[in-house]
Motif scaffolding. Structure first.
Motif, PDB file in Angstrom:
ATOM      1  N   THR B  52       0.817  -1.220   0.000  1.00  0.00           N
ATOM      2  CA  THR B  52       0.000   0.000   0.000  1.00  0.00           C
ATOM      3  C   THR B  52       0.848   1.265   0.000  1.00  0.00           C
ATOM      4  N   GLY B  53       2.072   1.176   0.473  1.00  0.00           N
ATOM      5  CA  GLY B  53       2.896   2.378   0.607  1.00  0.00           C
ATOM      6  C   GLY B  53       2.517   3.183   1.843  1.00  0.00           C
ATOM      7  N   HIS B  54       1.457   2.782   2.570  1.00  0.00           N
ATOM      8  CA  HIS B  54       1.062   3.454   3.818  1.00  0.00           C
ATOM      9  C   HIS B  54       1.705   2.647   4.950  1.00  0.00           C
ATOM     10  N   ALA B  55       2.887   3.111   5.361  1.00  0.00           N
ATOM     11  CA  ALA B  55       3.711   2.314   6.270  1.00  0.00           C
ATOM     12  C   ALA B  55       2.979   1.982   7.568  1.00  0.00           C
ATOM     13  N   GLN B  56       2.292   2.956   8.138  1.00  0.00           N
ATOM     14  CA  GLN B  56       1.662   2.715   9.433  1.00  0.00           C
ATOM     15  C   GLN B  56       0.458   1.782   9.289  1.00  0.00           C
ATOM     16  N   PHE B  57      -0.257   1.875   8.165  1.00  0.00           N
ATOM     17  CA  PHE B  57      -1.360   0.939   7.920  1.00  0.00           C
ATOM     18  C   PHE B  57      -0.815  -0.487   7.823  1.00  0.00           C
ATOM     19  N   GLU B  58       0.315  -0.620   7.131  1.00  0.00           N
ATOM     20  CA  GLU B  58       0.917  -1.953   6.973  1.00  0.00           C
ATOM     21  C   GLU B  58       1.260  -2.539   8.342  1.00  0.00           C
ATOM     22  N   VAL B  59       1.835  -1.703   9.197  1.00  0.00           N
ATOM     23  CA  VAL B  59       2.191  -2.167  10.551  1.00  0.00           C
ATOM     24  C   VAL B  59       0.931  -2.546  11.321  1.00  0.00           C
ATOM     25  N   GLN B  60      -0.096  -1.695  11.241  1.00  0.00           N
ATOM     26  CA  GLN B  60      -1.331  -1.980  11.959  1.00  0.00           C
ATOM     27  C   GLN B  60      -1.991  -3.268  11.458  1.00  0.00           C
TER      28      GLN B  60
END
Lengths: 475, 354
Positions: B52-60
């Protein structure tokens, strides 16, 4: 329709399937139909403009050939018509947009901005060379309207060249074509190499040369800015060379060989050599229709070796015309002027005596020459890519943002270095052993390499959601 | 003569190299896929990405999958933007809920930075496809519904609409999405690509370090300065959203989509996340207009759907020491709000027995 899409691949397969079945007398008409379908995928207006340009140039050339008197006037009418089309659709669009921007309170370019047909600049120079060649009796005016229309519209070269001369291209259309195992292998290789250049190398280098650096160069270290310049130089080269390679491959599958456009330009040891290796079809066109006529005229007045006007005027004018061909903008003229100056400076010794051919120079001077050419060409890409204020800020940051070593941009530097390895290896291989060197390798190595390329292109196509359009499609 | 001969003149053997290339590719990818599915090897690698390129979403998302596997009792998902991520502490909520007489309420905080109600709706759908919660708590404030734009919010919105894996998970087939979901090798390739972006990787590491296993953000924000308004030049979209408040139809539709999840097996609770007075003063019409133009219409909309509306402001007052910045609570503020929320939920959900 971009030529790196699956849609284009499907389009080509369909065109080829029908083309191979048709007898020769219907093949050109089929290719013309396919070319216009391809062009219609951009917008219908582009096709209408192409039809008008085709008809006007076809009839003008016929008149030019038959005219007993006023040949020169007819030629200039033809050149004037083509330049007027270019000026109106390319340059007037720019000026009208700027003008309306001043009228609007928002400062945005206005609705009067004129649509620039894709590949128009390429069509115009082909049209001019055709008319000049007919007037010089270097070629005959075409009497086959379908072939002539195909010369302008031929889809593999329509959007970004190579710029073909009518005297070489029209005879190819007149004769039956043959596509055998060897032709398929060679042109498939060209397509694969083109995909590697465009999809893998150019995309990676483009990602490593982000526009944000131009907007705020002061936040980057000099080393990072240098890396940006290197990345941009290799991005634009692989983008355009990739397109040409794919276009030549597709055309080769049709049985029509297009001219090569690049021969490892960053290995050039002086700027004369650089322009014989970079965008070769345009360089040759500029040489034949701008540089040599000016030079001949100057030498007629003063045929001595010490003719300084002949040293300065032809390269500067030629490169300024090249700049205008790309874009009517001050920053582009600076790019042209820089290349003109580079050529003038390196030819100063020719005032005293014949220049030593570059291949006869000592090895170290050849290497040093190549490095100097690359650095200066990379610096010249700055005004090619950026507006003058952006280029100024970039150079100021390059000169003042010391220390040299970056604090945070190691990944970018490592990325540029890592991508330079395959990019230079590909160029070195092709420059040393020929464009199709891969076909001489053992089958297992070829297959392994092809497998890697298929995987890499697939991954890039799946994960780069917006593959940038070809840079030269904008011209 | 030539006219009669076909253009295509191929002879056999033909196409051996491409065929061999495909065979090599299939074999090597099969081996690689098998290798990357070995748990011992997976333990040594960073988790596969969703691209996704949304780093914090990936972590979540990784945290969510891990937590759900480790806690089969998970029955509640907390959703929202960074305000919710930092503002509702599942641990404190659980303790207060139990203490107030409720039954166990095991929540995961699925707060994702820079999302509005439009993206939260997508997030809710993704989360509910993974697990079957009995309670969804959606924390929102004025920025989640306001009509405004900004480069970051536009990019995140684009990601939630266009990312192949998200589209695949929501029912639209995409090849890349299918590969992301089913191929370990492809997932690790996406991780490798994320690793190439220094900024994305650093954000990912920072987000992982700041996030507890239940998804809650525990580390204070870098700009943990209290309720001080940001510079207009630095964050113009904040002033656009609040200073000229108009609800966005697209974001309201996202809220409605979340509200429509409410059914006999799933309770939806919408909690209005508190804001400091200084921030509310920026709202068009000021502090007096805020309840009239924002809170009251929100309450009515939620009530009309049958879901439960709670106003986090009622837990107040939140002193300056409980604010990380102009719209995020710090961990103390989060404790305060979460305890109040646990008690209120215990009152409201006793009959629902989640």
């Amino acid at each position: 329709m971009s030529i790196t899409t699956l849609t284009f691949a499907g389009f080509v397969l369909l065109v080829l399937a029908v083309y191979y079945i048709l007898p020769h007398r219907f093949q050109n008409a089929w290719l013309l139909t396919a070319s216009y379908v391809f062009y219609l995928t951009f917008t219908w207006q582009f096709s209408a403009i192409l039809v008008v340009m085709t008809l006007v140039n076809y009839w003008l050339a016929r008149w030019l050939e038959q005219a007993e008197r006023r040949k020169k006037a007819l030629l200039w009418i033809g050149i004037g018509f083509n330049l007027a089309v270019l000026a109106f659709l390319k340059y007037a669009g720019y000026f009208v947009a700027q003008f309306t921007a001043r009228l609007n309170s928002s400062g945005e370019p206005g609705a009067l901005a004129i649509l620039l047909p894709v590949g128009l600049s390429f069509t115009v120079v082909q049209a001019i060379s055709y008319l000049v060649d007919v007037s010089r009796k270097q070629t005959q005016a075409s009497t086959r309207p379908v072939d002539f229309a195909l010369y302008f519209a031929y889809f593999p070269k329509l959007t970004s060249g190579p710029i073909e001369r009518a005297r070489t291209f029209l005879p190819l259309l007149a004769q039956p074509r043959r596509v055998d195992n060897r032709a398929i292998a060679e042109n498939f290789t060209r397509i694969v190499v083109g995909l590697v250049r465009k999809m893998i190398l150019a995309n990676a280098f483009t990602a490593l040369a982000p526009t944000s650096v131009l907007q705020d160069p002061s936040s980057s270290s000099p080393l990072a800015l240098m890396a940006w310049l290197v990345a941009y130089a290799f991005a634009i080269y692989n983008d355009f060379a990739g397109y040409t390679s794919i276009a030549r491959g597709v055309s080769g599958l049709i049985g029509i060989e297009l001219s090569p456009n690049f021969e490892a330009p960053y290995f050039s040891r002086n700027f004369t050599e650089f322009w014989n290796r970079w965008h070769i079809s345009l360089s040759n066109w500029l040489r034949d229709y701008i540089y040599l006529p000016i030079s001949r005229a100057l030498l007629r007045r003063n045929p001595s070796r010490g003719n300084i006007a002949n040293l300065i005027v032809p390269p500067i004018v030629t490169m300024l015309v090249s700049a205008l061909w790309h874009e009517a903008a001050l920053h582009m003229l600076i790019w042209g002027l820089l290349h003109g100056i580079y050529q003038v400076v390196e030819r100063i010794p020719s005032l005293r005596g014949p220049l030593i051919p570059v291949q006869k120079l000592p090895r170290w001077r050849q290497v040093a020459g190549a490095l100097v050419v690359f650095v200066l060409a990379a610096l010249a890409w700055l005004p090619f890519r950026a507006s003058l204020p952006e280029a100024g800020r970039f150079l100021a940051a390059l000169a003042t943002n010391w220390p040299l070593l970056p604090s945070t941009s190691w990944m970018g530097l490592a990325g540029v270095t890592a991508m330079l390895v395959p990019a230079l290896a590909l160029d070195a291989l092709q420059a040393h052993s020929g464009e199709l060197v891969f076909l001489r390798w053992p089958r297992l190595v070829q297959a392994g390499l092809l497998a890697g390329v298929i995987l890499a292109v697939f991954l890039v196509s799946q994960t780069y959601l917006n593959v940038p359009t070809f840079v030269y499609q904008g011209f | 003569m030539d006219e009669q001969r076909p253009t295509l003149q191929i002879t056999w053997p033909f196409g051996l190299t491409p065929a061999l290339a495909l065979l090599l590719l299939a074999t090597s990818l099969g081996l690689l896929e098998g290798l990357l599915r070995i748990p011992a090897l997976q333990a040594l690698l960073p988790p596969p990405s969703r691209g996704t390129g949304h780093a914090q979403f990936e972590v979540q998302y990784q945290n969510f999958i891990r937590y759900q596997r480790a806690h089969p009792e998970l029955n509640c998902i907390i959703m929202g933007s960074s305000q919710t991520w930092a503002g509702i502490d599942p641990e404190k909520l659980r303790a207060a809920y139990l203490e107030a007489g409720g039954q166990p309420l095991d929540c995961f905080n699925f707060g994702v930075q820079v999302i509005t109600s439009a993206e939260a709706a997508t997030l809710a759908e993704l989360a509910i496809r993974e697990t079957s919660p009995r309670v969804v708590i959606y924390g929102l404030s004025v920025r989640d519904l306001a009509e405004y734009e900004g480069s970051l919010i536009n990019r995140v919105s684009w990601v939630f609409q266009q990312n192949p894996w998200i589209r695949y998970r929501l029912g639209t087939f995409t090849l890349s999405g299918w590969l992301t979901e089913h191929s370990a090798a492809y997932g690790y390739y996406l991780t490798f690509r994320a690793r190439l972006s220094e900024a994305e990787w650093r954000t990912r590491q920072d987000a992982a370090a700041a996030t507890r296993e239940d998804g809650f953000r525990v580390v204070p924000f870098g700009n943990n300065v209290g309720p001080i308004l940001p510079d207009r030049a630095i964050l113009p979209e904040f002033y656009d959203a609040l200073g000229d408040y108009r609800p966005s139809p697209e974001r309201l539709a996202g809220l409605d989509q979340i509200l429509s999840l409410q059914n006999e097996n799933l309770r939806v609770i919408v909690i209005e996340v508190p804001l400091p007075d200084a921030t509310i003063a920026v709202f068009s019409g000021g502090k007096e207009a805020y309840p009239v133009l924002f809170s009251q219409p929100l309450r009515e909309r939620v009530a009309a759907s049958g879901a439960l509306y709670l106003n986090g402001m009622d837990a107040g007052p939140f002193p300056d020491e409980e604010w990380a910045d102009f719209d995020h609570l710090n961990t103390d503020g989060a404790s305060h709000l979460s305890r109040w929320l646990g008690e209120r939920l215990a009152e409201e959900l006793t009959d629902a027995a989640p």
